[in-house]
Motif scaffolding. Structure first.
Motif, PDB file in Angstrom:
ATOM      1  N   TYR A  56      13.523 -39.856  26.375  1.00 24.99           N
ATOM      2  CA  TYR A  56      13.733 -40.704  27.553  1.00 24.99           C
ATOM      3  C   TYR A  56      12.480 -40.803  28.405  1.00 24.99           C
ATOM      4  O   TYR A  56      11.947 -39.796  28.865  1.00 24.99           O
ATOM      5  CB  TYR A  56      14.877 -40.157  28.404  1.00 24.99           C
ATOM      6  CG  TYR A  56      15.152 -40.973  29.645  1.00 24.99           C
ATOM      7  CD1 TYR A  56      15.628 -42.277  29.557  1.00 24.99           C
ATOM      8  CD2 TYR A  56      14.922 -40.452  30.916  1.00 24.99           C
ATOM      9  CE1 TYR A  56      15.882 -43.031  30.694  1.00 24.99           C
ATOM     10  CE2 TYR A  56      15.178 -41.196  32.055  1.00 24.99           C
ATOM     11  CZ  TYR A  56      15.657 -42.492  31.941  1.00 24.99           C
ATOM     12  OH  TYR A  56      15.902 -43.248  33.061  1.00 24.99           O
ATOM     13  N   ASN A  57      12.019 -42.025  28.605  1.00 29.72           N
ATOM     14  CA  ASN A  57      10.910 -42.299  29.515  1.00 29.72           C
ATOM     15  C   ASN A  57      11.338 -43.454  30.405  1.00 29.72           C
ATOM     16  O   ASN A  57      11.435 -44.590  29.944  1.00 29.72           O
ATOM     17  CB  ASN A  57       9.645 -42.673  28.733  1.00 29.72           C
ATOM     18  CG  ASN A  57       8.452 -42.927  29.654  1.00 29.72           C
ATOM     19  OD1 ASN A  57       8.608 -43.139  30.851  1.00 29.72           O
ATOM     20  ND2 ASN A  57       7.255 -42.911  29.085  1.00 29.72           N
ATOM     21  N   PRO A  58      11.630 -43.199  31.682  1.00 28.98           N
ATOM     22  CA  PRO A  58      12.161 -44.260  32.534  1.00 28.98           C
ATOM     23  C   PRO A  58      11.226 -45.437  32.717  1.00 28.98           C
ATOM     24  O   PRO A  58      11.676 -46.548  33.009  1.00 28.98           O
ATOM     25  CB  PRO A  58      12.431 -43.546  33.865  1.00 28.98           C
ATOM     26  CG  PRO A  58      11.588 -42.319  33.832  1.00 28.98           C
ATOM     27  CD  PRO A  58      11.521 -41.919  32.396  1.00 28.98           C
ATOM     28  N   ALA A  59       9.927 -45.221  32.524  1.00 28.48           N
ATOM     29  CA  ALA A  59       8.972 -46.310  32.699  1.00 28.48           C
ATOM     30  C   ALA A  59       8.964 -47.279  31.529  1.00 28.48           C
ATOM     31  O   ALA A  59       8.451 -48.388  31.643  1.00 28.48           O
ATOM     32  CB  ALA A  59       7.569 -45.745  32.915  1.00 28.48           C
ATOM     33  N   THR A  60       9.536 -46.859  30.393  1.00 25.21           N
ATOM     34  CA  THR A  60       9.490 -47.721  29.207  1.00 25.21           C
ATOM     35  C   THR A  60      10.871 -47.924  28.588  1.00 25.21           C
ATOM     36  O   THR A  60      10.979 -48.240  27.410  1.00 25.21           O
ATOM     37  CB  THR A  60       8.549 -47.114  28.141  1.00 25.21           C
ATOM     38  OG1 THR A  60       9.010 -45.810  27.769  1.00 25.21           O
ATOM     39  CG2 THR A  60       7.128 -47.004  28.668  1.00 25.21           C
ATOM     40  N   THR A  61      11.914 -47.759  29.385  1.00 29.66           N
ATOM     41  CA  THR A  61      13.268 -47.898  28.860  1.00 29.66           C
ATOM     42  C   THR A  61      13.751 -49.338  28.874  1.00 29.66           C
ATOM     43  O   THR A  61      14.486 -49.772  27.993  1.00 29.66           O
ATOM     44  CB  THR A  61      14.242 -47.020  29.663  1.00 29.66           C
ATOM     45  OG1 THR A  61      13.922 -45.650  29.402  1.00 29.66           O
ATOM     46  CG2 THR A  61      15.687 -47.260  29.260  1.00 29.66           C
ATOM     47  N   GLN A 168      21.661 -36.855  24.055  1.00 32.91           N
ATOM     48  CA  GLN A 168      21.147 -37.798  23.048  1.00 32.91           C
ATOM     49  C   GLN A 168      19.626 -37.889  23.063  1.00 32.91           C
ATOM     50  O   GLN A 168      19.028 -38.366  22.092  1.00 32.91           O
ATOM     51  CB  GLN A 168      21.733 -39.192  23.271  1.00 32.91           C
ATOM     52  CG  GLN A 168      21.311 -39.859  24.557  1.00 32.91           C
ATOM     53  CD  GLN A 168      21.732 -41.311  24.621  1.00 32.91           C
ATOM     54  OE1 GLN A 168      21.089 -42.182  24.033  1.00 32.91           O
ATOM     55  NE2 GLN A 168      22.830 -41.573  25.319  1.00 32.91           N
ATOM     56  N   HIS A 169      18.989 -37.443  24.127  1.00 36.09           N
ATOM     57  CA  HIS A 169      17.532 -37.538  24.237  1.00 36.09           C
ATOM     58  C   HIS A 169      16.813 -36.249  23.857  1.00 36.09           C
ATOM     59  O   HIS A 169      15.578 -36.223  23.814  1.00 36.09           O
ATOM     60  CB  HIS A 169      17.141 -37.924  25.670  1.00 36.09           C
ATOM     61  CG  HIS A 169      17.581 -39.299  26.061  1.00 36.09           C
ATOM     62  ND1 HIS A 169      17.040 -40.438  25.502  1.00 36.09           N
ATOM     63  CD2 HIS A 169      18.525 -39.712  26.943  1.00 36.09           C
ATOM     64  CE1 HIS A 169      17.628 -41.501  26.029  1.00 36.09           C
ATOM     65  NE2 HIS A 169      18.527 -41.098  26.898  1.00 36.09           N
ATOM     66  N   LEU A 170      17.555 -35.173  23.579  1.00 31.26           N
ATOM     67  CA  LEU A 170      16.928 -33.884  23.329  1.00 31.26           C
ATOM     68  C   LEU A 170      16.824 -33.602  21.829  1.00 31.26           C
ATOM     69  O   LEU A 170      17.829 -33.669  21.120  1.00 31.26           O
ATOM     70  CB  LEU A 170      17.738 -32.768  23.993  1.00 31.26           C
ATOM     71  CG  LEU A 170      17.988 -32.921  25.499  1.00 31.26           C
ATOM     72  CD1 LEU A 170      18.781 -31.728  26.018  1.00 31.26           C
ATOM     73  CD2 LEU A 170      16.678 -33.081  26.252  1.00 31.26           C
ATOM     74  N   PRO A 171      15.643 -33.251  21.332  1.00 32.43           N
ATOM     75  CA  PRO A 171      15.509 -32.904  19.915  1.00 32.43           C
ATOM     76  C   PRO A 171      16.432 -31.753  19.508  1.00 32.43           C
ATOM     77  O   PRO A 171      16.940 -31.721  18.395  1.00 32.43           O
ATOM     78  CB  PRO A 171      14.032 -32.523  19.784  1.00 32.43           C
ATOM     79  CG  PRO A 171      13.353 -33.247  20.898  1.00 32.43           C
ATOM     80  CD  PRO A 171      14.345 -33.257  22.028  1.00 32.43           C
ATOM     81  N   ASP A 172      16.656 -30.816  20.423  1.00 26.14           N
ATOM     82  CA  ASP A 172      17.560 -29.691  20.173  1.00 26.14           C
ATOM     83  C   ASP A 172      18.407 -29.467  21.421  1.00 26.14           C
ATOM     84  O   ASP A 172      17.917 -28.921  22.420  1.00 26.14           O
ATOM     85  CB  ASP A 172      16.763 -28.433  19.845  1.00 26.14           C
ATOM     86  CG  ASP A 172      17.664 -27.225  19.581  1.00 26.14           C
ATOM     87  OD1 ASP A 172      18.907 -27.405  19.500  1.00 26.14           O
ATOM     88  OD2 ASP A 172      17.129 -26.102  19.461  1.00 26.14           O
ATOM     89  N   PRO A 173      19.676 -29.881  21.417  1.00 27.98           N
ATOM     90  CA  PRO A 173      20.528 -29.690  22.598  1.00 27.98           C
ATOM     91  C   PRO A 173      20.902 -28.236  22.856  1.00 27.98           C
ATOM     92  O   PRO A 173      21.387 -27.910  23.946  1.00 27.98           O
ATOM     93  CB  PRO A 173      21.792 -30.504  22.257  1.00 27.98           C
ATOM     94  CG  PRO A 173      21.415 -31.388  21.118  1.00 27.98           C
ATOM     95  CD  PRO A 173      20.363 -30.637  20.358  1.00 27.98           C
ATOM     96  N   GLY A 225      12.625 -38.213  18.989  1.00 28.30           N
ATOM     97  CA  GLY A 225      13.383 -36.973  19.074  1.00 28.30           C
ATOM     98  C   GLY A 225      14.798 -37.125  19.561  1.00 28.30           C
ATOM     99  O   GLY A 225      15.491 -36.135  19.771  1.00 28.30           O
ATOM    100  N   GLY A 226      15.261 -38.368  19.750  1.00 28.64           N
ATOM    101  CA  GLY A 226      16.611 -38.603  20.239  1.00 28.64           C
ATOM    102  C   GLY A 226      17.625 -38.775  19.126  1.00 28.64           C
ATOM    103  O   GLY A 226      17.280 -38.816  17.949  1.00 28.64           O
TER     104      GLY A 226
END
Length: 330
Positions: A56-61, A168-173, A225-226
């Protein structure tokens, strides 16, 4: 019709494990960062480094950079909050007790709505991105800048933990769920809201020519990684993290009760524009998606249903460590 791809308790105690923002009362002034808190970055440049928030990158979502993402987050929350809140209550959230720690609170779109719906509930809003979290000032919650896997909160200090569209955005929750379990009191509830790309929604009419476009969007998140199919794993993830009384509930939002234009944050071309900039989508593909969205929104008989999932579990007491009960799954 087709599946679319794509205040009885004291506040949680902050330790010195991370930076925090001062706790505002619901109608108090703007909180200021503690000394040493990260300052704002230039988010007008999509190449500006961002905190490690996974995919997740809010500047490029979405289109419009950070300003566009702030508007999208508000519209997304407004669209489905009533359905989500109903499920949260069904799964154990009450107006009394607390605090509720919202991990990945972002701009506070849900925080503000929780404050209005549950004015007696103590709220703590956590996000790894200080610039994004600064927009939650005045939401009536304690604001804490921290990584979900390293929370500056005391063990057994929270009654509820909410993770909404975070895993959903974490490679390993796993580490984030382990931290959630650590800060929950025995008997406290974790509440996780997510999507699954394979059953994210239904629409009529169907535009099969967009399947490839949606697949590229999901693949881009996966490459970062999501995992947009995490909805199907929620109950197993909670059990593996040691939670008991695990349950899963779906919620749906349709244009039977809301204007079709309200679904633009999910179905409109705004989410695709950054993929054009990144070279993932061609201008032709983007124009095709925009045309089909305009056709859909202009069709008085068009119908859409978006589907989400909320999973819940209970933090066990010390005598249950290492056990992974399976009762309660539906």
């Amino acid at each position: 019709m087709t599946t679319l791809p794509t205040p009885p308790y004291p506040p949680a105690t902050v330790t010195d494990r991370g930076a925090a923002l001062d706790t505002p009362a619901p109608d108090s002034g703007t909180p200021t960062p503690h000394a040493g808190s990260p300052g704002p970055a230039d988010r007008s440049d999509p190449n500006t480094p961002t905190p490690n928030a996974g995919s997740y990158n809010p500047a490029t979502t979405t289109a419009g950079g950070l300003a566009g993402e702030l508007a999208r987050l508000e519209a997304q929350a407004e669209l489905s909050f009533d359905e989500e809140l109903s499920l949260l209550r069904e799964l154990g959230l009450t107006a009394s007790g607390g605090p509720l720690v919202e991990i990945g609170a972002g701009s506070g779109a849900i925080t503000r709505r929780l404050r209005r719906a549950l004015p007696e509930l103590s709220l703590v809003a956590v996000d790894i991105d200080p610039d994004l979290l600064a927009h939650a000032e005045g939401a009536g919650a304690e604001l804490i800048v921290a990584d979900a896997a390293d929370l500056p909160l005391e063990t057994a200090s929270a009654q509820y933990v909410l993770l909404r569209y975070v895993l959903q955005h974490l490679p390993d929750p796993g580490p984030a769920l382990a931290e959630a379990r650590r800060i929950l009191r025995p008997g406290g509830r974790i509440l996780v809201t997510e999507v699954d790309a394979s059953c994210w929604g239904l629409a009529d009419p169907v535009y099969p020519e967009l399947v490839g476009v949606h697949a590229k969007m999901a693949a881009t998140q996966q490459a970062a990684g999501g995992d947009r199919t995490i909805g199907r794993r929620l109950t197993r993830l909670l059990r593996d993290a040691g939670f008991t009384e695990v349950a899963l509930r779906p919620f749906a939002t349709t244009n039977d009760t809301r204007p079709t234009d309200d679904f633009a944050p999910h179905l409109g071309p705004g989410r695709l524009q950054p993929l054009v900039t990144a070279g993932v989508l061609s201008l032709r593909e983007f124009a095709l998606a925009a045309d089909r969205w305009n056709r859909f929104r202009a069709d008085p008989n068009a119908w859409v249903m978006l589907l989400g999932f909320t999973a819940a579990g209970t933090a066990p007491d010390a005598s249950q460590n290492g056990r992974h009960p399976t009762e309660g799954i539906q």
